[in-house]
Motif scaffolding. Sequence first.
Motif, short mmCIF file in Angstrom:
data_model
loop_
_atom_site.label_atom_id
_atom_site.label_comp_id
_atom_site.label_asym_id
_atom_site.label_seq_id
_atom_site.Cartn_x
_atom_site.Cartn_y
_atom_site.Cartn_z
N GLU A 235 0.81 -1.22 0.00
CA GLU A 235 0.00 0.00 0.00
C GLU A 235 0.84 1.26 0.00
O GLU A 235 0.45 2.28 0.56
N ALA B 40 1.34 3.52 -2.08
CA ALA B 40 0.72 4.68 -2.72
C ALA B 40 -0.26 5.41 -1.80
O ALA B 40 -0.46 6.61 -1.94
N SER B 41 -0.85 4.70 -0.85
CA SER B 41 -1.91 5.34 -0.07
C SER B 41 -1.77 5.25 1.44
O SER B 41 -2.53 5.88 2.16
N ALA C 169 -1.08 8.73 3.41
CA ALA C 169 -2.25 9.62 3.45
C ALA C 169 -3.33 9.06 4.36
O ALA C 169 -4.00 9.82 5.08
N THR C 170 -3.50 7.75 4.35
CA THR C 170 -4.51 7.13 5.20
C THR C 170 -4.19 7.33 6.68
O THR C 170 -5.04 7.77 7.46
N HIS D 59 -4.48 11.01 7.73
CA HIS D 59 -5.88 11.41 7.90
C HIS D 59 -6.46 10.86 9.20
O HIS D 59 -7.11 11.58 9.95
N THR E 222 6.12 -0.14 1.75
CA THR E 222 5.16 0.09 2.83
C THR E 222 5.83 0.07 4.19
O THR E 222 5.57 0.91 5.04
#
Length: 127
Positions: free
Chosen positions: A62, A64-65, A68-69, A72, A97
């Motif tokens: 993961e 790429a995201s 940001a996850t 947040h 990751t």
Amino acid sequence: MLLIDYFTQILIYTLVSYPIIGGLSFIVSSLYYWLLMEKEDQPRYLKKGTPFITILVPAHNEEASIEATIDHLATQMNYPTDQYEIIVVNDGSTDKTGIILETLQAKYGQRSRLLIIGARQPALIVL
């Protein structure tokens, strides 16, 4: 003519008065519920305050995201920060990751606990 006048009055009532009366009754009943009834409808555990929750985030390749996850969840959630924890489980990712999770540990150093299982392999983050 009398029958046409009667239907005209019914039509005017239906198109004009009925929505106004219905809207006003909705507003009055909503205020009544909000002021008098809402606290009685809450579950027992919410009457004492917000419960402590755990958010589980599985991560497999993961890169790429994941940053940001976690950013947040750690900074922008609408929940008291002392009432939740975030657990990220890196399930043997073959990309970056694990490195990103180590960076997040440094970024949230004082607020978080990070346990890395294996070098840049499966990791567990608790924020």
